[in-house]
Write a protein that holds these residues in place. Structure first.
Motif, PDB file in Angstrom:
ATOM      1  N   ARG B  46       1.100  -0.612  -0.083  1.00 52.95           N
ATOM      2  CA  ARG B  46      -0.256   0.348  -0.455  1.00 52.95           C
ATOM      3  C   ARG B  46       0.493   1.002   0.125  1.00 52.95           C
ATOM      4  NH1 ARG B  46      -5.087   2.076   3.390  1.00 52.95           N
ATOM      5  NH2 ARG B  46      -5.591   4.224   1.685  1.00 52.95           N
ATOM      6  N   ILE B  47       1.806   1.109   1.078  1.00 54.31           N
ATOM      7  CA  ILE B  47       3.012   2.451   1.075  1.00 54.31           C
ATOM      8  C   ILE B  47       3.510   2.346  -0.020  1.00 54.31           C
ATOM      9  CG2 ILE B  47       2.077   2.432   3.378  1.00 54.31           C
ATOM     10  CD1 ILE B  47       5.153   1.869   4.420  1.00 54.31           C
ATOM     11  N   SER B  48       4.169   1.831  -0.928  1.00 53.52           N
ATOM     12  CA  SER B  48       4.796   1.613  -2.350  1.00 53.52           C
ATOM     13  C   SER B  48       5.333   2.635  -3.484  1.00 53.52           C
ATOM     14  CB  SER B  48       4.585   0.328  -2.466  1.00 53.52           C
ATOM     15  OG  SER B  48       3.630   0.150  -3.624  1.00 53.52           O
ATOM     16  N   GLY B  49       3.808   2.960  -3.238  1.00 45.92           N
ATOM     17  CA  GLY B  49       4.073   4.766  -4.092  1.00 45.92           C
ATOM     18  C   GLY B  49       3.939   3.898  -5.854  1.00 45.92           C
ATOM     19  N   LYS B  50       3.987   2.259  -6.050  1.00 40.88           N
ATOM     20  CA  LYS B  50       3.402   2.107  -7.314  1.00 40.88           C
ATOM     21  C   LYS B  50       1.874   1.768  -7.418  1.00 40.88           C
ATOM     22  CE  LYS B  50       8.394   1.318  -8.099  1.00 40.88           C
ATOM     23  NZ  LYS B  50       8.947   0.666  -6.688  1.00 40.88           N
ATOM     24  N   LYS B  51       1.403   1.972  -8.572  1.00 32.88           N
ATOM     25  CA  LYS B  51       0.149   1.589  -8.795  1.00 32.88           C
ATOM     26  C   LYS B  51      -0.184  -0.020  -8.514  1.00 32.88           C
ATOM     27  CE  LYS B  51      -4.408   4.395  -9.171  1.00 32.88           C
ATOM     28  NZ  LYS B  51      -3.883   5.884  -9.320  1.00 32.88           N
ATOM     29  N   PHE B  52       0.515  -1.037  -9.584  1.00 28.81           N
ATOM     30  CA  PHE B  52      -0.351  -1.611  -9.030  1.00 28.81           C
ATOM     31  C   PHE B  52       0.024  -2.795  -8.295  1.00 28.81           C
ATOM     32  CE2 PHE B  52       4.403  -4.437  -9.697  1.00 28.81           C
ATOM     33  CZ  PHE B  52       5.341  -3.246  -9.497  1.00 28.81           C
ATOM     34  N   VAL B 113       3.859   3.610  10.178  1.00 28.55           N
ATOM     35  CA  VAL B 113       5.088   3.987   9.324  1.00 28.55           C
ATOM     36  C   VAL B 113       4.483   5.623   8.878  1.00 28.55           C
ATOM     37  CG1 VAL B 113       6.203   3.644   7.196  1.00 28.55           C
ATOM     38  CG2 VAL B 113       5.608   1.686   8.041  1.00 28.55           C
ATOM     39  N   GLN B 114       3.456   5.724   9.207  1.00 35.66           N
ATOM     40  CA  GLN B 114       3.881   7.099   8.376  1.00 35.66           C
ATOM     41  C   GLN B 114       3.962   8.433  10.311  1.00 35.66           C
ATOM     42  OE1 GLN B 114      -0.140   7.187   7.140  1.00 35.66           O
ATOM     43  NE2 GLN B 114       0.108   7.011   5.438  1.00 35.66           N
ATOM     44  N   SER B 115       4.039   7.344  10.901  1.00 39.31           N
ATOM     45  CA  SER B 115       4.537   8.716  12.270  1.00 39.31           C
ATOM     46  C   SER B 115       6.048   8.078  12.104  1.00 39.31           C
ATOM     47  CB  SER B 115       3.941   7.856  13.833  1.00 39.31           C
ATOM     48  OG  SER B 115       5.234   6.640  13.794  1.00 39.31           O
ATOM     49  N   ILE B 116       6.833   7.688  11.220  1.00 37.59           N
ATOM     50  CA  ILE B 116       8.184   8.007  11.704  1.00 37.59           C
ATOM     51  C   ILE B 116       8.531   9.310  10.708  1.00 37.59           C
ATOM     52  CG2 ILE B 116      10.241   6.958  10.554  1.00 37.59           C
ATOM     53  CD1 ILE B 116       8.620   4.535  11.214  1.00 37.59           C
ATOM     54  N   PRO B 117       9.634  10.170  11.252  1.00 39.62           N
ATOM     55  CA  PRO B 117       9.790  11.407  10.317  1.00 39.62           C
ATOM     56  C   PRO B 117      10.273  11.072   9.055  1.00 39.62           C
ATOM     57  CG  PRO B 117      10.512  11.807  12.907  1.00 39.62           C
ATOM     58  CD  PRO B 117       9.945  10.009  12.992  1.00 39.62           C
ATOM     59  N   GLY B 118       9.975  12.285   7.906  1.00 36.36           N
ATOM     60  CA  GLY B 118      10.466  10.935   6.334  1.00 36.36           C
ATOM     61  C   GLY B 118      12.433  11.070   6.230  1.00 36.36           C
ATOM     62  N   LEU B 132      14.673  -2.122   0.768  1.00 36.32           N
ATOM     63  CA  LEU B 132      13.323  -2.988   1.762  1.00 36.32           C
ATOM     64  C   LEU B 132      14.412  -2.822   3.273  1.00 36.32           C
ATOM     65  CD1 LEU B 132      13.231  -6.050  -0.220  1.00 36.32           C
ATOM     66  CD2 LEU B 132      11.264  -5.470   0.829  1.00 36.32           C
ATOM     67  N   GLN B 133      15.679  -2.632   3.127  1.00 34.79           N
ATOM     68  CA  GLN B 133      17.019  -1.806   3.672  1.00 34.79           C
ATOM     69  C   GLN B 133      16.306  -1.408   4.697  1.00 34.79           C
ATOM     70  OE1 GLN B 133      20.426  -1.933   1.180  1.00 34.79           O
ATOM     71  NE2 GLN B 133      20.928  -3.666   2.133  1.00 34.79           N
ATOM     72  N   ARG B 134      15.877   0.126   4.323  1.00 32.60           N
ATOM     73  CA  ARG B 134      15.118   1.268   4.966  1.00 32.60           C
ATOM     74  C   ARG B 134      14.282  -0.211   5.879  1.00 32.60           C
ATOM     75  NH1 ARG B 134      15.912   3.964   0.465  1.00 32.60           N
ATOM     76  NH2 ARG B 134      13.454   4.371  -0.655  1.00 32.60           N
ATOM     77  N   LEU B 135      12.888  -0.166   4.881  1.00 31.32           N
ATOM     78  CA  LEU B 135      11.578  -0.707   6.171  1.00 31.32           C
ATOM     79  C   LEU B 135      12.225  -1.954   6.798  1.00 31.32           C
ATOM     80  CD1 LEU B 135       8.961  -0.654   4.824  1.00 31.32           C
ATOM     81  CD2 LEU B 135       9.055  -2.832   4.196  1.00 31.32           C
ATOM     82  N   ARG B 136      13.088  -2.439   6.916  1.00 26.29           N
ATOM     83  CA  ARG B 136      13.877  -4.132   7.832  1.00 26.29           C
ATOM     84  C   ARG B 136      14.830  -2.976   9.464  1.00 26.29           C
ATOM     85  NH1 ARG B 136      17.773  -8.554   6.887  1.00 26.29           N
ATOM     86  NH2 ARG B 136      17.635  -8.757   9.090  1.00 26.29           N
ATOM     87  N   TYR B 137      15.676  -1.890   8.548  1.00 24.46           N
ATOM     88  CA  TYR B 137      15.982  -1.240   9.874  1.00 24.46           C
ATOM     89  C   TYR B 137      15.286   0.079  10.204  1.00 24.46           C
ATOM     90  CZ  TYR B 137      18.933  -5.507   7.960  1.00 24.46           C
ATOM     91  OH  TYR B 137      19.442  -6.834   7.333  1.00 24.46           O
ATOM     92  N   ILE B 138      14.920   0.532   9.045  1.00 25.61           N
ATOM     93  CA  ILE B 138      14.623   2.291   9.526  1.00 25.61           C
ATOM     94  C   ILE B 138      12.798   2.044  10.091  1.00 25.61           C
ATOM     95  CG2 ILE B 138      14.715   4.293   9.289  1.00 25.61           C
ATOM     96  CD1 ILE B 138      17.341   3.948   7.675  1.00 25.61           C
ATOM     97  N   ILE B 139      12.481   1.573   9.591  1.00 23.29           N
ATOM     98  CA  ILE B 139      11.012   1.755   9.476  1.00 23.29           C
ATOM     99  C   ILE B 139      10.373   0.867  10.301  1.00 23.29           C
ATOM    100  CG2 ILE B 139       8.816   1.569   8.852  1.00 23.29           C
ATOM    101  CD1 ILE B 139      10.360   3.328   5.645  1.00 23.29           C
ATOM    102  N   LEU B 140      10.390  -0.156   9.923  1.00 24.17           N
ATOM    103  CA  LEU B 140       9.729  -1.756  10.710  1.00 24.17           C
ATOM    104  C   LEU B 140       9.583  -1.502  12.277  1.00 24.17           C
ATOM    105  CD1 LEU B 140       9.156  -4.666   7.989  1.00 24.17           C
ATOM    106  CD2 LEU B 140       7.167  -2.732   8.869  1.00 24.17           C
TER     107      LEU B 140
END
Ligand SMILES: Nc1ncnc2c1ncn2[C@@H]1O[C@H](COP(=O)(O)OP(=O)(O)OP(=O)(O)O)[C@@H](O)[C@H]1O
Ligand SMILES: [Mg+2]
Lengths: 242, 221
Positions: B46-52, B113-118, B132-140
């Motif tokens: 949903r947050i990938s920014g890619k429509k498909f 996820v949206q609560s994490i500062p950009g 994937l690395q940002r997701l795994r080590y920073i965001i999640l």
């Protein structure tokens, strides 16, 4: 080392960078200043493509940002970035903040990365805070961790976007000291700052921006004492009066 | 009322209740694992920014959230076999639970996820971490920290919703009291006991998540 060639950038209809030509030689320090909203942050964020550009080209260490063959991850590894708001990872210790990219991007092993991390924390003068979390550090200490993190990929270029403007006055110098040290070691740097003392001491080139254009460039001594452009003069009189 | 309340029968059926409790516990555990996996994937899409990727994720989330779990359950229970896909009742039930809770988990994670500062994500980009690395080590790691309370809420809902599986003849806690009711006709005793067991599960979950959250806060204090 960094070369802008007729760079244009728009945010929607807003023309934020207009025909920017700009060059930083290897080992040089460029200091960029100008009023709020003039495009300083955008300018340096384009250098590692945190912002895309719409026309012109930027060449970083021989790699063109508009060339499809350029490996952007490799280019970013050559460029360290220090943000105004530090942007440290709050769930990691100071050391882990520094070693994340070497471990995951450069695939160093844990021992090598820790050794590198400690060496860099020592360089910025906070080796004793290696296992502290960002929330346990003062603003100045956090920004120094952020500089160590910026150095972790062994970049050839360091970019700083107002690194001291979120700091209490008494912490500004500890951060500027680290930056001076880097400059004297020969790091190529582009720094957005209004710290005149720092600029006069380390800058090779001053850049004054207003409304998306570079209005004036020149050697810092002359820039601060005899600015040529009226807008530069007006701006300097404002920042120097307080 | 108490004078007519038959504690003996509860004791006689205790073995059955404990089996039911155990079944509810493991059905919920597998359901939760499934829900988290589905939720993480749906949230990422949903947050990938890619429509498909985001369009199917949004469709899934909206569809699940706008229809009753019981309808979803019956759809899989009666619908899948008519398409020639055969699962056991347990598999069907756990599948429906996971898909149902997964949609809610996806939205909870998205809020986290949206609560994490950009700026932190930008820092990750600037140092060459890929998506994937940002997701795994920073965001999640951080998103999970702030989402523990709402996730606990959703987990409790999942445990309670697993009672609906009794309607497709899965044996679990609620089913145990249905058995008691049909064999001895003592619904009050049966369902009260079951309620106590659900309460017990609730407190176990609550203290687990409290402990986990305190540990995270302690680390970052
Ligand atoms: N992501 C964005 N989307 C739309 N407009 C933007 C975006 N980022 C910046 N701008 C606009 O572009 C212009 C230049 O912004 P920029 O941040 O580069 O200015 P600045 O010189 O760094 O200012 P400051 O001193 O306040 O940091 C501003 O008018 C700003 O509002
Ligand atoms: Mg700025």
């Amino acid at each position: 080392m960094i070369r802008f060639e007729k760079v244009n950038k728009w945010f929607g209809k807003h023309h934020v960078l207009q025909d920017i030509d700009f060059h930083v030689a290897a080992g040089d320090v460029a200091v960029i200043c100008g009023p709020s909203g003039s495009g300083k942050s955008t300018l340096i964020r384009c250098i590692n493509r945190l912002e895309p550009i719409q026309s012109g080209d930027i060449v970083v260490d021989g790699m063109s940002l508009t060339d499809k063959k350029t490996n952007i991850t490799r280019l970013r590894a050559e460029v360290g970035f220090v943000f105004q708001q530090f942007n440290l990872y709050p769930h990691m210790t100071a050391l882990e903040n520094v070693t994340l990219a070497p471990l995951k991007v450069r695939k160093m092993n844990q021992n090598e990365a820790d050794e590198l991390g400690r060496e860099l924390l020592e360089k910025v003068g906070i080796q004793e805070k290696a296992s502290a979390y960002p929330a346990q550090l003062s603003g100045g200490q956090q920004q120094r961790v952020a500089i160590a993190r910026g150095l972790a990929m062994r970049p050839k270029i360091m970019l700083f976007d107002e690194p001291t403007s979120a700091l209490d006055p008494e912490m500004i110098n500890e951060v500027l000291d680290v930056m001076r040290k880097l400059a004297f070691e020969g790091m190529t740097m582009a720094v957005v700052t209004h710290e005149m003392g720092f600029a006069r001491e380390v800058a090779n080139n001053m850049v004054f921006m207003d409304e998306g254009k570079i209005i004036e460039t020149g050697d810092p001594e002359r820039f601060y004492t005899h600015p040529e452009n009226e807008r530069t003069r007006l701006f300097l009189s404002k920042i120097l009066s307080h | 009322m108490l004078s007519t309340f038959n504690f003996r029968v509860i004791w006689d059926y205790m073995g059955l209740f404990l089996q039911g409790l155990w079944a509810t516990a493991w059905i919920s555990a597998i359901g939760l694992t499934g829900a988290l996996s589905v939720g993480i994937i749906a949230c990422m899409m949903r947050i990938s920014g890619k429509k498909f990727l985001s369009a199917p994720a949004i469709a899934y989330i909206e569809l699940i959230r706008s229809t009753p779990l019981l309808v979803q359950l019956y759809f899989f229970y009666f619908g899948l076999p008519s398409l020639g896909i055969r699962f056991t009742e347990y598999q069907t039930g756990i599948f429906a639970l996971s898909l149902n809770s997964g949609a809610y988990m996806a939205e909870i994670l998205r809020a986290g996820v949206q609560s994490i500062p950009g700026g932190q994500v930008e820092a990750g980009i600037a140092f060459g971490l890929n998506y994937l690395q940002r997701l795994r080590y920073i965001i999640l790691p951080q998103a999970i920290g702030v989402t523990i309370p709402p996730m606990l809420g959703q987990t409790i809902v999942l445990v309670k919703d697993s009672a609906l599986l009794s309607l497709i003849s899965v044996f679990e806690l609620t089913r145990a009291s249905q058995i008691l009711t049909s064999e001895r006709f003592m619904p009050a005793e049966g369902f009260l006991t079951v309620a106590v067991f659900y309460l017990l599960l609730y407190y176990i979950l609550k203290s687990l998540s409290g402990w986990w959250q305190r540990r995270l806060i302690h680390r970052q204090a």
